[in-house]
Design a protein around this motif. Sequence first.
Motif, PDB file in Angstrom:
ATOM      1  N   ARG A  72     -35.344 -29.439 -35.488  1.00 49.36           N
ATOM      2  CA  ARG A  72     -35.205 -30.043 -34.225  1.00 49.36           C
ATOM      3  C   ARG A  72     -34.262 -29.332 -33.357  1.00 49.36           C
ATOM      4  N   ASN A  73     -33.201 -28.815 -33.877  1.00 49.86           N
ATOM      5  CA  ASN A  73     -32.120 -28.132 -33.059  1.00 49.86           C
ATOM      6  C   ASN A  73     -33.004 -26.876 -32.278  1.00 49.86           C
ATOM      7  N   ILE A  74     -33.644 -26.128 -33.002  1.00 50.05           N
ATOM      8  CA  ILE A  74     -34.424 -25.109 -32.258  1.00 50.05           C
ATOM      9  C   ILE A  74     -35.553 -25.621 -31.049  1.00 50.05           C
TER      10      ILE A  74
ATOM     11  N   TYR B 124     -28.232 -23.935 -36.175  1.00 49.13           N
ATOM     12  CA  TYR B 124     -26.845 -24.184 -36.061  1.00 49.13           C
ATOM     13  C   TYR B 124     -25.899 -23.607 -35.191  1.00 49.13           C
ATOM     14  N   PRO B 125     -24.875 -24.080 -34.660  1.00 48.20           N
ATOM     15  CA  PRO B 125     -23.996 -23.613 -33.964  1.00 48.20           C
ATOM     16  C   PRO B 125     -23.274 -22.117 -34.508  1.00 48.20           C
ATOM     17  N   ASP B 126     -23.271 -21.133 -33.974  1.00 48.50           N
ATOM     18  CA  ASP B 126     -22.563 -20.103 -34.424  1.00 48.50           C
ATOM     19  C   ASP B 126     -21.192 -20.179 -34.634  1.00 48.50           C
ATOM     20  N   ALA B 127     -20.626 -19.981 -35.657  1.00 53.53           N
ATOM     21  CA  ALA B 127     -19.258 -20.227 -35.879  1.00 53.53           C
ATOM     22  C   ALA B 127     -18.297 -19.209 -35.027  1.00 53.53           C
ATOM     23  N   THR B 128     -18.707 -18.045 -34.449  1.00 55.38           N
ATOM     24  CA  THR B 128     -18.115 -17.383 -33.670  1.00 55.38           C
ATOM     25  C   THR B 128     -18.275 -17.625 -32.310  1.00 55.38           C
ATOM     26  N   THR B 129     -19.421 -17.840 -31.999  1.00 56.73           N
ATOM     27  CA  THR B 129     -19.510 -17.987 -30.305  1.00 56.73           C
ATOM     28  C   THR B 129     -19.950 -19.424 -29.824  1.00 56.73           C
TER      29      THR B 129
END
Length: 1112
Positions: free
Chosen positions: A941-943, A860-865
């Motif tokens: 699926r995201n990977i 999942y997208p990193d909350a920081t970057t």
Amino acid sequence: MADYSMYHALGQGETLDPNDPNRTTQPAPPQFQPPVAPNPYHPGAEYNEQQQQQQYGQQYGQQYGQQQQYGAPSPYGAPPPHSPMAPMDDLGLATQMGGMSLGAGAGAEHHGRKKKKDRHAFHAVEAPAGSSQPFNGIPPAGTAATQFLNADPSLAGRIPGQGYGQFPMPASPAFSPVPTSAAEFAARDATQGVGSGVFAAGGPQGGKPSPDDTPSVPLSRDSVQPYFHTNVYPTFERLVPPPAVTSFVALDQGNSSPKFARLTMTNLPASAEGLKSTGLPLGLLLQPLAETQPGELPIPVLDFGEQGPPRCHRCRAYMNPFMMFKAGGNKFVCNLCTYANDTPPEYFCALSPQGVRVDRDQRPELTRGTVEFVVPKEYWTKEPVGMRYLFVIDVTQESYNKGFLESFCEGILSALYGGSEEGEEQDESGEPKRKIPAGAKVGFVTFDQEIHFYNVSPALEQAQMIVMPDIEDPFLPLSDGLFVDPYESKAVISSLLTRLPQMFSNIKNPEPAMLSALNAAVAALEKTGGKVFCSLAALPTWGPGRLFMRDDGKHPGGEPDKKLFTTEHPGWRKLAEKMVSLGVGADFFMASPSGGYLDIATIGHVTSTTGGETFFYPNFVVQRDSTKLSLEIHHAVRRETGYAALMKVRCSNGLQVNAYHGNFIQHTFGADLEIGVIDADKALAVTFGYDGKLDSKLDAHFQAALLYTTASGQRRVRCINVIAGVSDQARDCLKFIDQDAIVSILAKEASTKLSTTSANLKEVRSSLTEKTIDILALYRKNHLAVPHPPQQLVMPERLKEFAMYVLGMLKCRAFKGGNETTDRRVHDMRLIRSMGARELSLYLYPRMIPLHSLQPEDGYPDATTGHLRMPSALRASFARVEPGGVYLVDNGQVCLLWMHAQTAPALIQDLFGEDKTTLQSLDPYTSTIPVLETHLNAQTRNIIEYMRTVRGSKGLTIQLARQGIDGAEFEFARMLVEDRNNEAQSYVDWLVHVHKGVQLELTRYNLSAMAVLGHRNDGAVYTYIPTPSTFMDPITVALTLSGFVTGVGHWIERKVLLLPRCFFPDCAASCFFQTVEALTGFIFTPHRPAGFAVRCCVASQLFMHRRGGFGG
């Protein structure tokens, strides 16, 4: 290279006062460290590999996390502003991996000598405020976070002082110059000076070493990526590029991005002797049309009208950021040949008091390392038009029966108009968005024992077929209607491709006449040039150029005959040369019938010569492979492609081009490379030699110029400019090694050697092994800062994973020993010759990701970057496999989903659905992960979607490899390159073997340095070794002494070796001497003979030869 203080003195970039305590710079954001969650599928069997990787990411040369102390140079950047530049010590890597450590290295020292003024002082790109921060992924506690600059650059202002900046805001603090020597300035990108990786070949207790003690490729990749999620890569400030598989945003500062060009070392030895002392190749890896990444500005396209782009009148180099203007702007000095040219009147501009063109910031050719020039008519060979895509489709019985024909037609429809998942995209005017460039046209031809042309004019209701029965001398029966705009004729084309499988369902022609069909295609493209996309599902045994079963699978000795790797068929060779001369290239999609023979060595010669690519499906199954085929047709049609290309590489005075490696035609050495088509995935290598000595006060420059016609029909030159420092000390150059470029060039050289010389597979493997031993032995002999124990294999800091990549080469299908079909071997051999650095890195060492132990945040997208958080990859070894584990293994060509026999039913359900609870319930031909609402399914699926963006030209679909069920499990075992497989050693055994080779080299050198030749009064000549020493075993000593004495045999009348009794332990002397005498036939005596007199000096000053012995 020029001191940055010049540019700051000119007011370019941020000027910082080192005495101002209130100055502030922007630090890097903190790295996100998620909590480690327990494995939901294996309670009680926690897997702590990820924790080990996080520790390694902090310990693996602390350049990625901790701040440097005690004046050590900041890695991937310039020295910290406050760091005292004291002599550097190499930091240890003992905490990295068990037996791994770094020996101390001598640091660079200050030199008081005055440097010669750099000839490009005022025309090298300035250091903008924004990218000189140390390579820190884990800043100190309390550092404020910043937003990653991955936005549209047009939405914000430019960087002050840089007219064509790519990013709106600085991503890190500006460079603050401090007085340095030339070597220290060149070392501004070195991580730990000339650090050394040390592998204890004898193990911690003298036994077999542990695999955990070896350098890790996955950890070296993963530890770098977090930094580039929050920082850009400035191409001029940081000369050593990131690993090839790393995703990064490049800031072009006048030096071309590593995505387009990679030098094997960005700081060159000043002389050939210095380069020889490293054993490394000097080369340039070029991928001219490589894709840019979101966040990077597109390549600027410049039009200078009928005059054409400004060029040097002597060497014909194109204008670039490193040419220097003088005489008030009336002259410019070429940075390659140093010739002073008159500035064309239309290009004249006055200079500032500092010698800089006033309009420099408004001219991309003076600020960007990669630019394109629109060229006038004198650069044309024919009137440029939009690309002509000609699809030549195999409609034989085998193609229809296997479902290959239907899948190929569906792939064409998807490439031209988009699949159902893409939807109907529209442009700004409301028209359907084009999938291929405006001006491009498409045509269709089918073939079996006859050739069929199709009129797909938009004025027709359906396509018209014209049959060409004369395959001996085919001609073009259509003048209009063959090539059409795919969007004007969408209805006709869609109807044709949908009906083709049914049209040939009842026509049972089993033998294709492929060469005739290709000749007809070339006739259709003769006036314009273009690209052919051809499918094939059976060996072409009909008509001119018919082929036969050359490979029966019986190979005495286990390895095939060299003649099976090439073609001598005149028809296919003539076709390939004609296509290149006409500016035509080809991509082939070949599906062998039930794994049968297709003679890729002959057919694929066309693609490898014209610059195209062969997509090979060794055992095509429509249910499993149709998705992959469709993805690869889609990618091949839509990727950036040029045709009718010529390439020229130029370099500074003192250097010369030695060889090219890639897919092209070069009629005479020194002539331009002729390429039929070139696309975004194709790379080639250039190696250089010395024809003089370089000046260490000046830089070395390289320029690659690609003249080609774009798919939209515009004739352009793409210029790629690369700069490198020069050092008198070869040891300083080891700080600037690009491991990926070295591996790529060695692999391409090996592939070229195998295909164009008489060398066989065994000789190629031996040459790769010897090259590895040479590089490590020369490093230990010539460039090691401090001595290391003999049982340690010492590797340069920048080449710690080099041995593993070479082992991957020895295990790949192109070079491996043992049985392998010639089709797959030749296919991979040619693939290596055209691969870019990223695709080759994955090919040699696959990425292995555990899915059963994903953390909740992974995928999942990193909350920081804002970037996708990827799990850490594992070593490619079965020792890392857990019971019940599920792993994705991707080598850039195929992606396997390996599932342990004890995989938990809950995990299977989360991945594939509630009705799937056992491995046997899964469809063996599954190629995609179904869309479910489970957390693990979304993560996976995201990977997979992310992995699609960081590989080469091959479509990514999964293939199941269930333990004990699927045949793909053998492919999984083959991809575990750290284990013993593919007729080669395991990683640990390979390092031990390399270490023994290094020891043997050093022993020979040491022995030759100690030996003294003498003679007695009676004329007998002796070899005397006066210094006690210790050797590994009698065999090593025998080989060394045998080589030495054999080399000077013409001086020795009696084979007598004089050895003092202390040379070996007394208790073992008798047995030892007997063993060596039996092996060599030498006579030993421990006493100096009467009348012995020294005849000559130390032997190493007279003769020295490598592995074959010492010679005069």
